[in-house]
Design a protein around this motif. Structure first.
Motif, PDB file in Angstrom:
ATOM      1  N   VAL A  54     -14.327 -56.709  44.576  1.00  0.00           N
ATOM      2  CA  VAL A  54     -15.153 -56.174  43.459  1.00  0.00           C
ATOM      3  C   VAL A  54     -15.481 -57.208  42.321  1.00  0.00           C
ATOM      4  CG1 VAL A  54     -15.092 -54.121  42.108  1.00  0.00           C
ATOM      5  CG2 VAL A  54     -14.044 -53.820  44.101  1.00  0.00           C
ATOM      6  N   LYS A  55     -14.613 -57.511  42.104  1.00  0.00           N
ATOM      7  CA  LYS A  55     -14.566 -58.569  40.833  1.00  0.00           C
ATOM      8  C   LYS A  55     -15.750 -59.769  40.914  1.00  0.00           C
ATOM      9  CE  LYS A  55     -11.869 -61.765  37.689  1.00  0.00           C
ATOM     10  NZ  LYS A  55     -10.719 -62.228  37.440  1.00  0.00           N
ATOM     11  N   THR A  56     -15.656 -60.409  42.303  1.00  0.00           N
ATOM     12  CA  THR A  56     -16.581 -61.260  42.568  1.00  0.00           C
ATOM     13  C   THR A  56     -18.109 -60.544  42.425  1.00  0.00           C
ATOM     14  OG1 THR A  56     -14.967 -62.497  43.745  1.00  0.00           O
ATOM     15  CG2 THR A  56     -17.144 -62.859  44.255  1.00  0.00           C
ATOM     16  N   GLN A  57     -18.284 -59.480  43.291  1.00  0.00           N
ATOM     17  CA  GLN A  57     -19.343 -58.848  43.273  1.00  0.00           C
ATOM     18  C   GLN A  57     -19.937 -58.577  42.070  1.00  0.00           C
ATOM     19  OE1 GLN A  57     -21.210 -58.439  45.912  1.00  0.00           O
ATOM     20  NE2 GLN A  57     -22.928 -57.443  44.586  1.00  0.00           N
ATOM     21  N   ALA A  58     -19.134 -57.973  40.900  1.00  0.00           N
ATOM     22  CA  ALA A  58     -19.356 -57.601  39.639  1.00  0.00           C
ATOM     23  C   ALA A  58     -20.060 -59.068  39.066  1.00  0.00           C
ATOM     24  CB  ALA A  58     -18.286 -57.140  38.712  1.00  0.00           C
ATOM     25  N   ALA A  59     -19.372 -60.262  39.236  1.00  0.00           N
ATOM     26  CA  ALA A  59     -19.699 -61.306  38.475  1.00  0.00           C
ATOM     27  C   ALA A  59     -21.248 -61.908  39.178  1.00  0.00           C
ATOM     28  CB  ALA A  59     -19.049 -62.562  38.921  1.00  0.00           C
ATOM     29  N   LEU A  60     -21.401 -61.495  40.315  1.00  0.00           N
ATOM     30  CA  LEU A  60     -22.727 -61.854  41.081  1.00  0.00           C
ATOM     31  C   LEU A  60     -23.847 -60.949  40.567  1.00  0.00           C
ATOM     32  CD1 LEU A  60     -21.901 -62.484  44.784  1.00  0.00           C
ATOM     33  CD2 LEU A  60     -22.462 -64.118  43.292  1.00  0.00           C
ATOM     34  N   ASP A  61     -23.613 -59.757  40.438  1.00  0.00           N
ATOM     35  CA  ASP A  61     -24.509 -58.783  39.882  1.00  0.00           C
ATOM     36  C   ASP A  61     -24.832 -59.021  38.463  1.00  0.00           C
ATOM     37  OD1 ASP A  61     -22.917 -55.668  41.612  1.00  0.00           O
ATOM     38  OD2 ASP A  61     -24.326 -57.416  42.328  1.00  0.00           O
ATOM     39  N   LEU A  62     -23.906 -59.492  37.919  1.00  0.00           N
ATOM     40  CA  LEU A  62     -24.052 -59.743  36.331  1.00  0.00           C
ATOM     41  C   LEU A  62     -24.933 -61.203  36.054  1.00  0.00           C
ATOM     42  CD1 LEU A  62     -23.444 -59.847  33.191  1.00  0.00           C
ATOM     43  CD2 LEU A  62     -21.452 -61.268  33.682  1.00  0.00           C
ATOM     44  N   ASP A  63     -24.726 -62.098  37.143  1.00  0.00           N
ATOM     45  CA  ASP A  63     -25.724 -63.121  37.154  1.00  0.00           C
ATOM     46  C   ASP A  63     -27.161 -62.993  37.663  1.00  0.00           C
ATOM     47  OD1 ASP A  63     -22.936 -65.602  38.580  1.00  0.00           O
ATOM     48  OD2 ASP A  63     -23.490 -64.924  36.492  1.00  0.00           O
ATOM     49  N   THR A 108     -26.664 -55.077  48.394  1.00  0.00           N
ATOM     50  CA  THR A 108     -25.455 -55.062  47.400  1.00  0.00           C
ATOM     51  C   THR A 108     -24.252 -54.149  47.756  1.00  0.00           C
ATOM     52  OG1 THR A 108     -26.595 -53.740  45.929  1.00  0.00           O
ATOM     53  CG2 THR A 108     -27.155 -56.155  45.724  1.00  0.00           C
ATOM     54  N   ASN A 109     -24.577 -52.936  48.085  1.00  0.00           N
ATOM     55  CA  ASN A 109     -23.510 -52.115  48.361  1.00  0.00           C
ATOM     56  C   ASN A 109     -22.600 -52.635  49.677  1.00  0.00           C
ATOM     57  OD1 ASN A 109     -24.143 -50.217  46.427  1.00  0.00           O
ATOM     58  ND2 ASN A 109     -25.556 -49.118  47.820  1.00  0.00           N
ATOM     59  N   MET A 110     -23.414 -53.217  50.552  1.00  0.00           N
ATOM     60  CA  MET A 110     -22.843 -53.558  51.695  1.00  0.00           C
ATOM     61  C   MET A 110     -21.972 -55.011  51.330  1.00  0.00           C
ATOM     62  SD  MET A 110     -24.629 -55.747  55.071  1.00  0.00           S
ATOM     63  CE  MET A 110     -24.735 -56.862  54.055  1.00  0.00           C
ATOM     64  N   ILE A 111     -22.335 -55.945  50.457  1.00  0.00           N
ATOM     65  CA  ILE A 111     -21.687 -56.711  49.895  1.00  0.00           C
ATOM     66  C   ILE A 111     -20.315 -56.216  49.347  1.00  0.00           C
ATOM     67  CG2 ILE A 111     -21.618 -58.795  48.576  1.00  0.00           C
ATOM     68  CD1 ILE A 111     -24.460 -59.269  49.314  1.00  0.00           C
ATOM     69  N   GLY A 112     -20.615 -55.367  48.377  1.00  0.00           N
ATOM     70  CA  GLY A 112     -19.297 -54.829  47.781  1.00  0.00           C
ATOM     71  C   GLY A 112     -18.452 -54.133  48.477  1.00  0.00           C
ATOM     72  N   SER A 113     -18.743 -53.612  49.559  1.00  0.00           N
ATOM     73  CA  SER A 113     -17.722 -53.185  50.607  1.00  0.00           C
ATOM     74  C   SER A 113     -16.955 -54.226  51.354  1.00  0.00           C
ATOM     75  CB  SER A 113     -18.346 -52.023  51.382  1.00  0.00           C
ATOM     76  OG  SER A 113     -19.337 -52.860  52.294  1.00  0.00           O
ATOM     77  N   GLY A 126     -21.223 -67.375  55.624  1.00  0.00           N
ATOM     78  CA  GLY A 126     -20.276 -67.750  54.689  1.00  0.00           C
ATOM     79  C   GLY A 126     -20.898 -68.666  53.675  1.00  0.00           C
ATOM     80  N   ASP A 127     -22.310 -68.654  53.925  1.00  0.00           N
ATOM     81  CA  ASP A 127     -23.115 -69.582  52.953  1.00  0.00           C
ATOM     82  C   ASP A 127     -23.119 -68.635  51.697  1.00  0.00           C
ATOM     83  OD1 ASP A 127     -24.555 -71.258  51.437  1.00  0.00           O
ATOM     84  OD2 ASP A 127     -26.274 -71.353  52.945  1.00  0.00           O
ATOM     85  N   GLN A 128     -22.421 -68.646  50.635  1.00  0.00           N
ATOM     86  CA  GLN A 128     -22.512 -67.897  49.494  1.00  0.00           C
ATOM     87  C   GLN A 128     -23.668 -68.352  48.602  1.00  0.00           C
ATOM     88  OE1 GLN A 128     -18.950 -67.488  47.352  1.00  0.00           O
ATOM     89  NE2 GLN A 128     -19.883 -66.102  45.553  1.00  0.00           N
TER      90      GLN A 128
END
Length: 629
Positions: free
Chosen positions: A472-481, A463-468, A437-439
């Motif tokens: 989805v919105k949080t993952q997209a924000a992380l990918d953007l960063d 990243t696919n594992m995290i996305g699943s 849980g340590d994001q």
């Protein structure tokens, strides 16, 4: 002439093309460009330190024979591993061999000229007029580049100078005869005057006045003869000075042409010019007249220990031809063995020294294409390593190992394995942090893994594992960063719909995304404009458009690719601008202005050339105002 001298002259001719070196990186992180240590500007010891560290100082290039590097202007260049040299080499490798009847006819004409100038021709009777008559015929072939025509013009200039000397000598002979006549008249006039005044002086007043008038006339005539003699002797001295100057000027111009041929690596023309020199000038020493203290004089004095001679340059040219022949022979043997790595080096060395020699021009096309394929894959490997695309790099290493038996794969393989191991370690750390849980820790570890190997296949799996398992919105924000930290703006632009939806409630990310999309819109507009210019055959304009965009967006791969492609296709225009900038940095305003004008001639709408011209004109105007307040 020694190998050091041959490489010095060759590096001096190639220095304008050494603009950007490309080497295989030694670690995953980009290394700063290497530069030669500069000597201290102050203190008396700086000069001695410079003399110890450099054979020729900064005025002329110094060739490191062992490392194929040239130290010049405070920087170190690799002769055979730079963009401009690679462009010329690729052009040569992609050109068919010069084995046509015209090429053979041209070589036959040069050989015939050499035989006509040989001391053993026709029982010891060389034929200079016949040899000169063949020069225009040789100049008619494309490969000659009108150099034989330049040699013929130089010989014609020498003949005109000799004709002028002959005319002046005849004039001096005529004036000498006249001086003897005037001297005789002066002596006769003096003797007559002395005889007329030696008798008893008359007592009458009239007779005395007549005698005085006669004496005055005789004195005036004598003075006139003396003045005429002085004027004639002054003219004779002036003619003698003109004869000496004419001969020295003709000899200096001819010697300069020989040195020019040597620096241009036109060794066949060096041999011809040296043979013509011996027949035209009655100069048994054959020492080149170099200005004392000049860079050329220092170069020859440092390498040879004495002033160069015509015979020395003749021997140097013949030795260079022999050396190139051996290099091409070694290339043929290496290619037959499958040693393309060593073979590519040997043909590069032969091309660098004797680009225009027949042995180099007649290398068979299939062998050149084999080297071309190897060098392209090797250069792509270097680019892949620099961009940390280790997946592609591994594929290229495998391919190069099959192409060349002597390819040294140890360094790139070690770098690939190191990057894979370290990247996997950070990915495992990111997985553990995500499970706990340590994001923040997971994001940091993921960023580290991405920085080391952006194209790691396991990275996409993670990243696919995290996305699943995450929103989805949080993952997209992380990918953007992540993409912003990588400066991978093109990926953001391609998936902008996903990221626009993810940052609707995040003003800070909205501003970052807006800036990225705006910048990429400008980049794509520039790419489209450059592509249209290239399709209109305006390669210089296409390169200049990409160069401006690259200055602002150097990390965009498409911009970098198009900039590199257009720079190769517009070599002359790019080279002129780079040479102008080099002269401008060294405050050589006149030379910089000349190169900027040349670039503007090649591409009149060029903003780079116009701005450079305005800067140089401003400097010249400021100099004139300072000199004439």
């Amino acid at each position: 002439m020694s190998l050091r001298t041959r490489l010095l002259l060759t590096s001096g001719a190639l220095l304008p093309t050494l603009l950007s070196a490309q080497v295989l990186p030694s670690n995953p992180q980009p290394a700063p460009a290497q530069s030669a240590p500069s000597s201290s500007a102050g203190g008396g010891g700086g000069g001695s330190q410079q003399k110890k560290s450099s054979l020729l100082g900064d005025a002329l290039p110094f060739m490191d024979i062992g490392g194929e590097n040239v130290a010049w202007d405070g920087k170190v260049w690799n002769v055979t591993n730079n963009r401009m040299f690679q462009a010329r080499l690729e052009k040569y490798l992609a050109s068919p061999e010069a084995n046509t009847p015209d090429d053979q006819a041209y070589r036959d004409v040069l050989e015939q000229i050499t035989k006509l100038l040989s001391p053993g021709h026709n029982g010891g009777n060389p034929s200079l007029p016949q040899a000169v008559a063949l020069l225009p015929e040789a100049a008619g072939y494309k490969i000659d580049a009108k150099l034989c025509d330049s040699l013929a013009n130089a010989i014609y200039g020498v003949w005109l100078a000799q004709k002028n000397v002959s005319n002046l000598r005849q004039t001096n002979t005529a004036m000498s005869e006249r001086v003897r006549g005037e001297t005789f008249q002066a002596r006769h006039s003096t003797a007559t005057g002395s005889a007329s005044g030696a008798g008893p002086r008359p007592t009458g007043g009239g007779n005395n006045q007549q005698a005085a008038q006669s004496q005055t006339l005789q004195t005036f005539a004598t003075a006139k003869y003396i003045a005429t003699i002085a004027e004639l002797e002054a003219r004779m001295k002036a003619n003698e000075l003109a004869m000496g100057t004419s001969q020295l000027t003709a000899k200096a111009e001819f010697q300069a042409l020989i040195i020019q041929f040597a620096l241009q690596r036109r060794f066949e023309h060096v041999v011809l010019a040296c043979r013509f020199y011996r027949h035209i000038f009655s100069d048994p020493s054959g020492i080149l007249s170099l200005k004392e203290g000049s860079d050329a004089e220092k170069m020859f004095a440092s390498t040879l220990g004495t002033s160069p001679t015509i015979s020395g340059l003749d021997a140097f040219a013949n030795e260079a031809i022999r050396d190139v022949d051996e290099a091409v022979q070694a290339f043929d043997n290496l290619v037959e063995r499958g040693d393309l790595a060593s073979g590519s080096k040997r043909i590069s060395e032969a091309f660098m020294v004797g680009e225009y020699l027949p042995r180099v021009r007649r290398v068979p096309m299939p062998k050149k294409l084999m080297v071309l394929d190897f060098t392209r894959d090797y250069n792509q490997l270097i680019s892949a390593m620099e961009m940390k695309d280790y997946t592609l790099a591994e594929q290229l290493v495998t391919k190069l190992m099959k192409l060349a038996k002597d390819f040294d794969y140890s360094k790139p393989k070690a770098m690939i394995e190191t990057a894979r191991t370290v990247s996997d370690m950070h990915l495992n750390k990111a997985k553990v942090s995500a499970m706990q849980g340590d994001q923040k820790g997971s994001t940091e570890a993921l960023t580290e893994a991405t920085m080391i190997w952006p194209t790691n296949p396991k990275l996409r799996e993670f990243t696919n594992m995290i996305g699943s398992n995450a929103d989805v919105k949080t993952q997209a924000a992380l990918d953007l960063d992540r993409l912003i930290s990588q400066r991978n703006f093109r990926q953001i632009y391609n998936d902008q719909g996903r990221y626009l939806a993810a940052v609707m409630d995040d003003p800070q990310r909205q501003e970052s995304l807006k800036k990225v999309l705006t910048d990429m819109g400008r980049v794509n507009f520039s790419i489209a404009a450059a592509t249209n210019l290239a399709q209109s055959s305006n390669l210089a304009g296409a390169w200049e458009t990409m160069e401006k965009t690259y200055t602002e967006f150097p990390d965009d791969p498409e911009v970098s690719r198009l900039r590199s492609d257009f720079s190769i296709k517009a070599t002359e225009f790019v080279g002129a601008l780079q040479k102008a900038k080099q002269h401008e940095d060294r405050r050589q305003t006149g030379s910089a202005l000349a190169w900027y004008l040349k670039a503007k001639t090649q591409y009149p709408p060029s903003e780079f050339a116009r701005e450079g011209i305005n800067r140089q004109v401003g400097k010249l105007s400021a100099t004139d105002l300072g000199a004439n307040p």
